[in-house]
Motif scaffolding. Sequence first.
Motif, PDB file in Angstrom:
ATOM      1  N   ALA A  60       0.838  -1.202   0.000  1.00 11.54           N
ATOM      2  CA  ALA A  60       0.000   0.000   0.000  1.00 11.54           C
ATOM      3  C   ALA A  60       0.870   1.249   0.000  1.00 11.54           C
ATOM      4  O   ALA A  60       2.057   1.203   0.355  1.00 11.54           O
ATOM      5  CB  ALA A  60      -0.909  -0.001   1.232  1.00 11.54           C
TER       6      ALA A  60
ATOM      7  N   PRO B 233       0.941   5.783   4.590  1.00  6.65           N
ATOM      8  CA  PRO B 233       0.347   7.023   5.095  1.00  6.65           C
ATOM      9  C   PRO B 233       1.431   8.031   5.450  1.00  6.65           C
ATOM     10  O   PRO B 233       2.430   7.692   6.092  1.00  6.65           O
ATOM     11  CB  PRO B 233      -0.412   6.550   6.346  1.00  6.65           C
ATOM     12  CG  PRO B 233      -0.685   5.106   6.096  1.00  6.65           C
ATOM     13  CD  PRO B 233       0.492   4.592   5.332  1.00  6.65           C
TER      14      PRO B 233
ATOM     15  N   GLY C 203      -7.689  -0.785  -5.234  1.00  6.45           N
ATOM     16  CA  GLY C 203      -8.227  -1.739  -4.261  1.00  6.45           C
ATOM     17  C   GLY C 203      -7.593  -3.104  -4.371  1.00  6.45           C
ATOM     18  O   GLY C 203      -8.042  -4.056  -3.711  1.00  6.45           O
TER      19      GLY C 203
ATOM     20  N   THR D  77      -2.385  -0.506  -3.139  1.00  2.00           N
ATOM     21  CA  THR D  77      -3.679  -0.055  -2.652  1.00  2.00           C
ATOM     22  C   THR D  77      -3.561   1.363  -2.091  1.00  2.00           C
ATOM     23  O   THR D  77      -2.497   1.787  -1.634  1.00  2.00           O
ATOM     24  CB  THR D  77      -4.228  -0.995  -1.565  1.00  2.00           C
ATOM     25  OG1 THR D  77      -3.326  -1.016  -0.462  1.00  2.00           O
ATOM     26  CG2 THR D  77      -4.416  -2.401  -2.104  1.00  2.00           C
TER      27      THR D  77
ATOM     28  N   THR E 206      -6.264   4.231   0.190  1.00  2.00           N
ATOM     29  CA  THR E 206      -7.554   4.463   0.826  1.00  2.00           C
ATOM     30  C   THR E 206      -8.279   5.594   0.108  1.00  2.00           C
ATOM     31  O   THR E 206      -7.683   6.381  -0.645  1.00  2.00           O
ATOM     32  CB  THR E 206      -7.377   4.835   2.299  1.00  2.00           C
ATOM     33  OG1 THR E 206      -6.740   6.122   2.383  1.00  2.00           O
ATOM     34  CG2 THR E 206      -6.544   3.792   3.041  1.00  2.00           C
ATOM     35  N   ASP E 207      -9.583   5.701   0.372  1.00  2.00           N
ATOM     36  CA  ASP E 207     -10.359   6.798  -0.208  1.00  2.00           C
ATOM     37  C   ASP E 207      -9.813   8.145   0.255  1.00  2.00           C
ATOM     38  O   ASP E 207      -9.727   9.093  -0.525  1.00  2.00           O
ATOM     39  CB  ASP E 207     -11.833   6.672   0.184  1.00  2.00           C
ATOM     40  CG  ASP E 207     -12.490   5.435  -0.393  1.00  2.00           C
ATOM     41  OD1 ASP E 207     -11.859   4.768  -1.234  1.00  2.00           O
ATOM     42  OD2 ASP E 207     -13.633   5.132   0.007  1.00  2.00           O
TER      43      ASP E 207
ATOM     44  N   GLN F 168      -6.762   8.870   1.150  1.00  2.00           N
ATOM     45  CA  GLN F 168      -5.509   9.147   0.438  1.00  2.00           C
ATOM     46  C   GLN F 168      -5.780   9.661  -0.978  1.00  2.00           C
ATOM     47  O   GLN F 168      -5.153  10.626  -1.432  1.00  2.00           O
ATOM     48  CB  GLN F 168      -4.650   7.894   0.382  1.00  2.00           C
ATOM     49  CG  GLN F 168      -3.945   7.543   1.684  1.00  2.00           C
ATOM     50  CD  GLN F 168      -3.121   6.279   1.558  1.00  2.00           C
ATOM     51  OE1 GLN F 168      -3.589   5.269   1.041  1.00  2.00           O
ATOM     52  NE2 GLN F 168      -1.877   6.336   2.047  1.00  2.00           N
TER      53      GLN F 168
ATOM     54  N   ARG G 101     -16.744   3.851  -3.961  1.00  4.13           N
ATOM     55  CA  ARG G 101     -15.445   4.470  -3.751  1.00  4.13           C
ATOM     56  C   ARG G 101     -15.298   5.733  -4.604  1.00  4.13           C
ATOM     57  O   ARG G 101     -14.741   6.736  -4.161  1.00  4.13           O
ATOM     58  CB  ARG G 101     -14.308   3.491  -4.068  1.00  4.13           C
ATOM     59  CG  ARG G 101     -14.253   2.253  -3.201  1.00  4.13           C
ATOM     60  CD  ARG G 101     -12.869   1.619  -3.248  1.00  4.13           C
ATOM     61  NE  ARG G 101     -11.883   2.431  -2.529  1.00  4.13           N
ATOM     62  CZ  ARG G 101     -10.582   2.180  -2.516  1.00  4.13           C
ATOM     63  NH1 ARG G 101     -10.095   1.136  -3.206  1.00  4.13           N
ATOM     64  NH2 ARG G 101      -9.747   2.945  -1.841  1.00  4.13           N
TER      65      ARG G 101
END
Length: 468
Positions: A194, A197, A231, A240, A242-243, A245, A276
Amino acid sequence: MKPFPLARSLSVALATLLAGALVGCGAMPAPTTAPTPPPRPKPTFWVTSPTESSRSLQVEATAAAAAPGGTADVRVDPTQVHQVWWGTGAAMTDSSVELLEDRPGLLKALYDPAAAKGAHLNMLRLPLSATDFSRTPWTWSWDSVSATPTPEARRAIALVKSGVLPLRPSLRVVGAAWSAPASLKSGSSVRGGALVPGDETSYADLLVAQARWLSRHGLPLWATSLGNEPGHSSDYPSMTMTDAQMSALGTAVGPRLDALGTRLWAVDHNWYDRDRVDAVLAGSAGFDGAAFHCYAGQPGQMAGLGVPRMVTECTGTTDGAVGTFGWDAKNLVADSINAGSSGLMMWNLALDPSHGPVDPATRGGCGQCRGVLTVTPTGAIREPEFYTLAHLSRAASPGAHVVSVTGPPWLSVAAFRNPDGTFGVFGQSRSSVTQTVRLAVGSRAGRTYEVRPGEMFSYRAPLPTGGA
């Protein structure tokens, strides 16, 4: 009183001489003859059979009599105008680069608008990292300041510039990365994982730097997404997000891409991921559209978005032409266009008969995907997806508008109003018997053509003079 005839003649002569003198001095334009308008194109009907190789993009004459199945009306209403049409294309993956290099005839078959049996594509999806159709995992080099394409990326860019752009100077290039550099990934690997963050700013800067580099080197991106299939994570290059991000990236990237003339599309995953898309768009105003794939969900899930949208990826696998023609025409053309899609891009432009070449270490990729072309040691096979794109390209030019059309329930159909003053129709018959199809604008009389079971067709004709 009437002027004296001789005095009037002298006056006319003097005025003529004066006008000529002014023209010679450049003070007055010379009278010109109105240019002859170009001849109106003739109505043309192309047809491809899923079972008869002799009927591949064959131009057919008007039918003389009704077929056993009778006559079915297809009526176009060019006054009911919908979304703009962007075009058709597929992806220049590393596998495709390897197979299309040094084969200019195959590039012409895909992109030359004058090729009689060509696909007439005008869009190209350019991976900005390795994919599951790469021999090795790679990403652009990134030092937080400058982005530099690796040899694999340069190889694809060079082929697009030397082989495709001369055929399609107005080519629309669409970018997508499958992975950020390993330093920005969980697991510190290009394979899977992913976006870390906190690294959104660095990744945003990379995306903008890539677009700037391509623009400076003669290959501007017409559009791009933040990443392919956010996803999905597997053992090949993938990542991947996230929404939250993606929304943050949209805000950071969108305005800077706008300044480069590059559209930013949201999500780039399946029809199933409509929720999404809604969440990402609600979180940022930086997006110009949304991108969808065909592998899960239904095309109708694209409907009702407040931004433009299109199908950016779909692949054929092992189904034959009969099933593929029916599925593609309904799902990728008729239903997707009804849901607002503005274009269609397939997956690989070209693969070999073994569905590669690929990295032998990759286990999670698509082992049965086929290209628009299957390239063999002695030539190439035009796969069913080639004909879906070819018929769609003949019916609709870039910049066309989708318009309303009606037809029988056994026919998947879409219609377009083209910038050159023509209208186009794409269709595919699910009837088990030969039908006569009558194609017309509004209530005017239409031309009739014979369509055999399962056949795909396209029609292009001038809009009636004095009509809509």
